[in-house]
Design an enzyme around this catalytic site. Structure first.
Site, mmCIF file in Angstrom:
data_model
loop_
_atom_site.group_PDB
_atom_site.id
_atom_site.type_symbol
_atom_site.label_atom_id
_atom_site.label_comp_id
_atom_site.label_asym_id
_atom_site.label_seq_id
_atom_site.Cartn_x
_atom_site.Cartn_y
_atom_site.Cartn_z
ATOM 1 N N HIS A 64 2.912 3.034 3.609
ATOM 2 C CA HIS A 64 2.349 1.802 4.244
ATOM 3 C C HIS A 64 2.391 2.558 6.140
ATOM 4 O O HIS A 64 3.736 2.966 6.722
ATOM 5 C CB HIS A 64 3.094 0.553 4.811
ATOM 6 N N GLU A 67 3.999 1.142 9.360
ATOM 7 C CA GLU A 67 5.916 1.277 9.368
ATOM 8 C C GLU A 67 6.147 2.360 9.778
ATOM 9 O O GLU A 67 7.019 3.099 9.315
ATOM 10 C CB GLU A 67 5.592 0.780 8.351
ATOM 11 N N HIS A 157 10.686 1.122 4.807
ATOM 12 C CA HIS A 157 9.884 0.339 5.397
ATOM 13 C C HIS A 157 9.931 -0.455 6.636
ATOM 14 O O HIS A 157 11.592 -0.523 7.403
ATOM 15 C CB HIS A 157 9.270 -0.428 4.193
ATOM 16 N N GLU A 221 13.813 -2.745 4.088
ATOM 17 C CA GLU A 221 13.167 -2.936 5.297
ATOM 18 C C GLU A 221 13.864 -3.355 6.569
ATOM 19 O O GLU A 221 14.837 -4.242 6.796
ATOM 20 C CB GLU A 221 12.853 -4.280 5.014
HETATM 21 O O1 LIG Z 1 5.902 -7.402 5.107
HETATM 22 C C1 LIG Z 1 5.011 -7.461 4.157
HETATM 23 O O2 LIG Z 1 4.284 -8.456 3.602
HETATM 24 C C2 LIG Z 1 5.644 -6.400 3.307
HETATM 25 C C3 LIG Z 1 6.233 -5.371 4.144
HETATM 26 C C4 LIG Z 1 5.948 -4.567 2.862
HETATM 27 O O3 LIG Z 1 5.933 -3.113 2.199
HETATM 28 N N1 LIG Z 1 6.739 -4.043 1.751
HETATM 29 C C5 LIG Z 1 7.341 -4.203 0.693
HETATM 30 C C6 LIG Z 1 8.274 -4.480 -0.137
HETATM 31 C C7 LIG Z 1 7.639 -3.494 -2.044
HETATM 32 C C8 LIG Z 1 9.124 -4.476 -2.752
HETATM 33 O O4 LIG Z 1 9.120 -5.376 -3.340
HETATM 34 O O5 LIG Z 1 10.192 -3.455 -3.587
HETATM 35 C C9 LIG Z 1 5.680 -3.900 -0.290
HETATM 36 O O6 LIG Z 1 5.124 -4.684 0.490
HETATM 37 O O7 LIG Z 1 5.026 -3.177 -0.636
HETATM 38 ZN ZN LIG Z 2 5.851 -2.002 3.654
#
Ligand SMILES: O=C(O)CCC(=O)N[C@@H](CCC(=O)O)C(=O)O
Ligand SMILES: [Zn+2]
Length: 333
Positions: A64, A67, A157, A221
């Site tokens: 992303h 990020e 991320h 994260e």
């Molecule tokens: O903060 C958020 O809403 C999204 C942060 C983020 O990019 N998280 C990933 C998590 C991926 C996973 O579930 O392994 C995403 O949503 O792609």
């Molecule tokens: Zn992300």
């Protein structure tokens, strides 16, 4: 070529953000490694003599584009490592996920790249990001196939909104026990406060490498989205030293306090344009909700809290139809 966004950045950060691997690649080459650039944004560094006992580690950042904290963290770490290149004790793939989005300072250009790591892409198939996902999948397969059994993928991320646990991780449940134990130990060492066990693919990069390539994978994260060059790097101290330790093959350290562990109670999927969420966009990750509370409404479907308490993570009504608009988790450890 340098972009306006890159002006004034420290050289190591500019280079990684623009996937300009020239100097780092040359240092590893000079130290006798086999270095390749299999696709834009991807650097691989392998031992000259293949060794099945050598771990293979994929570190990805910028899947992303907004990020940016992990881009800065990894930029400094890899730059320093390349200056003592012979210390690299793993086969390394370094991946800058979405170069165009980083350049634009946006999460994505057209659609979320981190939902495209699966065969069935639905409405995402014709998007700008689909070709990039194909390139990442091909290079990642080539990296892991033929490597030894010790395979890691750390997809770094940052979260959009604040979090009761600013450092947390999502771990696919299907990772084999021993590998998962090693991964969770590393996450603790990296200062991760909470781990969410994920039972199903949402099309993410880390789930793909765990499911199809046998890697011990996690989406990690590290704090919140921020502007490239302006992140507070002190928040990454533990993650950075744990990653450095992993890449140098040094012994694991004990976590000061082991992460809390959460199971996924339910995934909230946006089924139609009628989807509305009862939790606001600014709701902090891991905010508790009580049994019976309505989480979201989508036509005839009402998502309600099923357990005595569930905590909401990644609430986002703005995702495309068909995608995950949040996860509800319950503490199990
Ligand atoms: O903060 C958020 O809403 C999204 C942060 C983020 O990019 N998280 C990933 C998590 C991926 C996973 O579930 O392994 C995403 O949503 O792609
Ligand atoms: Zn992300």
């Amino acid at each position: 070529m340098s972009t306006p966004a890159a002006a004034g950045l420290p050289e190591a950060v500019r280079a990684l953000a623009e996937a300009d691997f020239g100097a780092v690649a040359q240092r590893f080459r000079d130290a006798g490694f086999v270095v390749a650039l299999p696709a834009s944004g991807i650097l691989t560094v392998r031992a000259a003599t293949p060794d099945a006992d050598r771990p293979s580690v994929l570190v990805s950042v910028g899947v992303h584009g907004d990020e940016t904290g992990p881009i800065e963290m990894v930029a400094y770490l890899v730059d320093a490592l390349s200056r003592s290149a012979s210390a690299l004790a793993v086969d390394l793939m370094l991946c800058v996920g979405h170069i165009d989005a980083i350049r634009a300072g946006k999460r994505f250009i057209d659609a979320d790249l981190n939902r495209m790591f699966r065969a069935e892409r639905g409405s995402l198939a014709g998007t700008f990001e689909a070709g990039r996902a194909d390139a990442l999948i091909e290079a990642t397969r080539a990296f892991f196939e033929g490597s030894g059994p010790a395979r890691w993928h750390l997809d770094l991320h940052t979260a959009i909104r604040p979090s009761h646990y600013p450092m947390f991780a999502i771990v696919p449940e299907l990772i084999a026990d021993a590998a998962r134990e090693g991964l969770m130990g590393w996450l603790g060492e990296a200062g991760i406060e909470a781990i969410i066990m994920n039972p199903e693919s949402a099309g993410t990069y880390s789930y793909f490498t765990a499911e199809h390539l046998g890697a011990a994978s996690s989406t990690v994260e590290l704090g919140r989205v921020g502007t490239l060059g302006q992140n507070d790097l002190s928040q990454f101290a533990a993650a950075s030293s744990a990653l450095d330790r992993l890449l140098r093959g040094q012994p694991a350290q004990q976590a000061t306090s082991p992460p809390r562990v959460f199971a996924t109670a339910q995934s909230i999927i946006k089924l139609s344009d009628a989807f509305t969420m009862r939790v606001g966009r600014e709701t902090w990750n891991f905010t508790p909700m009580q049994k019976g509370e309505v989480i979201a409404q989508d036509g005839a479907t009402t998502y309600t809290v099923q357990h005595d308490e569930e905590l909401v993570v990644f609430p986002n009504p703005d995702v495309r139809v068909g995608l995950r608009a949040g996860i509800m988790v319950v503490r199990i450890g």
